[in-house]
Design a protein around this motif. Structure first.
Motif, mmCIF file in Angstrom:
data_model
loop_
_atom_site.group_PDB
_atom_site.id
_atom_site.type_symbol
_atom_site.label_atom_id
_atom_site.label_comp_id
_atom_site.label_asym_id
_atom_site.label_seq_id
_atom_site.Cartn_x
_atom_site.Cartn_y
_atom_site.Cartn_z
ATOM 1 N N PRO A 47 0.567 -1.163 -0.136
ATOM 2 C CA PRO A 47 0.190 -0.133 -0.064
ATOM 3 C C PRO A 47 0.584 1.328 0.108
ATOM 4 C CG PRO A 47 -0.115 -0.917 2.002
ATOM 5 C CD PRO A 47 0.161 -1.765 0.956
ATOM 6 N N ARG A 51 0.600 4.365 -2.750
ATOM 7 C CA ARG A 51 0.346 6.149 -1.955
ATOM 8 C C ARG A 51 1.630 6.583 -2.422
ATOM 9 N NH1 ARG A 51 -0.613 2.641 2.503
ATOM 10 N NH2 ARG A 51 -3.439 3.018 3.082
ATOM 11 N N GLU A 57 -6.257 5.851 -1.326
ATOM 12 C CA GLU A 57 -7.303 4.927 -1.495
ATOM 13 C C GLU A 57 -8.362 5.454 -1.199
ATOM 14 O OE1 GLU A 57 -7.684 2.618 3.054
ATOM 15 O OE2 GLU A 57 -5.988 3.771 2.509
ATOM 16 N N ARG A 60 -11.605 0.135 2.302
ATOM 17 C CA ARG A 60 -10.066 -0.672 2.682
ATOM 18 C C ARG A 60 -11.621 -1.793 3.526
ATOM 19 N NH1 ARG A 60 -6.239 1.582 7.443
ATOM 20 N NH2 ARG A 60 -6.635 2.921 5.708
ATOM 21 N N TYR A 72 -6.686 -2.832 0.601
ATOM 22 C CA TYR A 72 -6.925 -1.713 -0.199
ATOM 23 C C TYR A 72 -7.485 -1.431 -1.254
ATOM 24 C CZ TYR A 72 -4.314 -1.274 4.709
ATOM 25 O OH TYR A 72 -3.777 -1.364 6.232
ATOM 26 N N PHE A 74 -7.177 1.276 -3.991
ATOM 27 C CA PHE A 74 -6.600 2.477 -4.433
ATOM 28 C C PHE A 74 -6.936 2.992 -6.276
ATOM 29 C CE2 PHE A 74 -3.503 0.942 -2.013
ATOM 30 C CZ PHE A 74 -3.622 1.889 -0.968
#
Length: 78
Positions: A47, A51, A57, A60, A72, A74
């Motif tokens: 994750p 990022r 995100e 979750r 997660y 995205f």
């Protein structure tokens, strides 16, 4: 665009391979006039990698795939 699988072997990590793959995916998506890229990962995977590359995100799922772990979701808008 949805990225279903992106995996880099342990021996190639920290060498920029994942970053180059992600950049190639993003360029392909732009050429195909996609407006966003969707992908998912688990807390024991990457994750923070996503990022770092501008992915946000948007969801979750906790205790998945087992108790104490999370999946997660995205998105990166192009």
């Amino acid at each position: 665009m949805h990225v279903q699988f992106l995996w880099v072997s342990d021996t190639a990590r920290q060498a920029g391979v994942g970053t180059r793959l992600l950049q190639a995916i993003e360029e392909y998506a732009k050429e195909a006039t996609c407006t966003k890229i969707l992908l998912d990962t688990f807390d024991f995977q990457a994750p923070d990698f996503y990022r770092k590359h501008g992915y946000e995100e948007y969801g979750r799922l906790t205790d998945h795939p087992s108790n104490g772990q999370s999946q997660y979701f995205f998105v990166k808008r192009l």
